[in-house]
Enzyme design. Structure first.
Site, PDB file in Angstrom:
ATOM      1  CB  ALA A 146      43.956  40.756  38.697  1.00  0.00           C
ATOM      2  CB  CYS A 147      43.609  35.320  40.207  1.00  0.00           C
ATOM      3  SG  CYS A 147      44.392  33.770  40.339  1.00  0.00           S
ATOM      4  CG  PHE A 148      46.423  34.493  36.234  1.00  0.00           C
ATOM      5  CD1 PHE A 148      47.548  33.637  36.024  1.00  0.00           C
ATOM      6  CD2 PHE A 148      45.293  33.831  36.794  1.00  0.00           C
ATOM      7  CE1 PHE A 148      47.320  32.306  35.901  1.00  0.00           C
ATOM      8  CE2 PHE A 148      45.119  32.635  36.867  1.00  0.00           C
ATOM      9  CZ  PHE A 148      46.024  31.742  36.032  1.00  0.00           C
ATOM     10  CB  ALA A 194      38.370  38.970  40.654  1.00  0.00           C
TER      11      ALA A 194
END
Length: 268
Positions: free
Chosen positions: A148-150, A82
């Site tokens: 979370a992607c980052f 996400a």
């Protein structure tokens, strides 16, 4: 042998559902041999949460929090985790398999596109952007991956000073592939973090800490804020120099527009 043809689409900020439908339409048309290799540059007209193609929304996303903050949720046609699209510059690249200058395998294609992103960032004034290799990958949340992607860096993504600046994800069909990439202009880590679910309070606290410490933005790196037009210009230059071709600015075809309508209906 003539240079291959690439299409350039500069869309600017747009609606999240529409953005995803357009990228999927271009991929479908290219997979059918009815669209050229395409670089599309765009943004998001309001904060939007995108989730990966096979990501479990119920497990990873706090839908109630998204609704409370009026943040729409869209599903990408690419993988990954996400991502809150807010202060961001996005590229999507679609190309046939095979295509001149791009290896046919997943790793080779990722690497080729990442080189274009690195060159684009260097033109924008970013010093020493690096492609993340196996030895530099950040693990994220220990045993459990963060939604979370980052929060973590993966192979072929771009880092500066050991922190993730550009994330990417790819989707491959038989005859074409789509790669999405997000470059952080600025960030609101606490807002992004509030939209995710975690298995415990400990994991939640660790997730916020990693989301803050593992990322870097263009605002933090560059002495001046780049305009959207300037950044677009640098990315066009970087990709055109990396992929030698006949480049043309052209809109979506009638087939792609019809596909967009169908995909928008699917996502309602």
């Amino acid at each position: 042998m003539n240079n291959p043809t690439w299409r350039l689409i500069e869309d600017g900020p747009g609606d999240g559902r529409l953005n995803m439908a357009i990228d999927r339409a271009i991929l479908t048309a290219c997979d059918r041999g009815q669209a050229p290799a395409t670089l599309r540059l765009y943004g998001w007209d309001k904060p939007t949460l995108s989730i990966g193609y096979s990501q479990n929304e119920l497990m990873d996303v706090d839908r109630e929090q998204c609704e409370r903050r009026n943040i729409p949720i869209v599903r990408r046609f690419t993988g990954g985790r996400a991502l809150l699209h807010q202060h961001e510059f996005t590229y999507s690249l679609v190309a046939p398999i095979p295509h001149p200058g791009i290896p046919e395998n997943l790793a080779g294609a990722f690497c080729a596109v990442s080189k274009a992103v690195i060159l684009s960032l260097e033109k924008a004034g970013v010093v020493n952007p690096e492609m993340i290799g196996k030895d530099k990958r950040t693990p994220g949340l220990g045993r459990k991956r963060s939604p979370a992607c980052f929060s973590a860096s993966n192979h072929w993504e771009i880092s500066v000073e050991g922190k993730k600046l550009a994330g990417s994800a790819q989707r491959r069909l038989n005859g074409a592939f789509l790669q999405h990439g997000s470059i952080l202009l600025d960030k609101d880590s606490e807002l992004a973090h509030s939209l995710f679910r975690y298995s415990s309070e400990t994991e939640k606290n660790r997730g916020l800490k990693e989301l803050i410490s593992n990322t870097l933005t263009l605002k933090e790196i560059l002495p001046v804020n780049l305009s959207w037009e300037k950044l677009t210009h640098y990315f066009v230059e970087g990709f055109q120099e990396t992929f030698s071709a006949s480049w043309k600015s052209e809109p979506l075809s009638s087939l792609e527009k019809e596909l967009v309508k169908n995909y928008l209906k699917e996502s309602e």
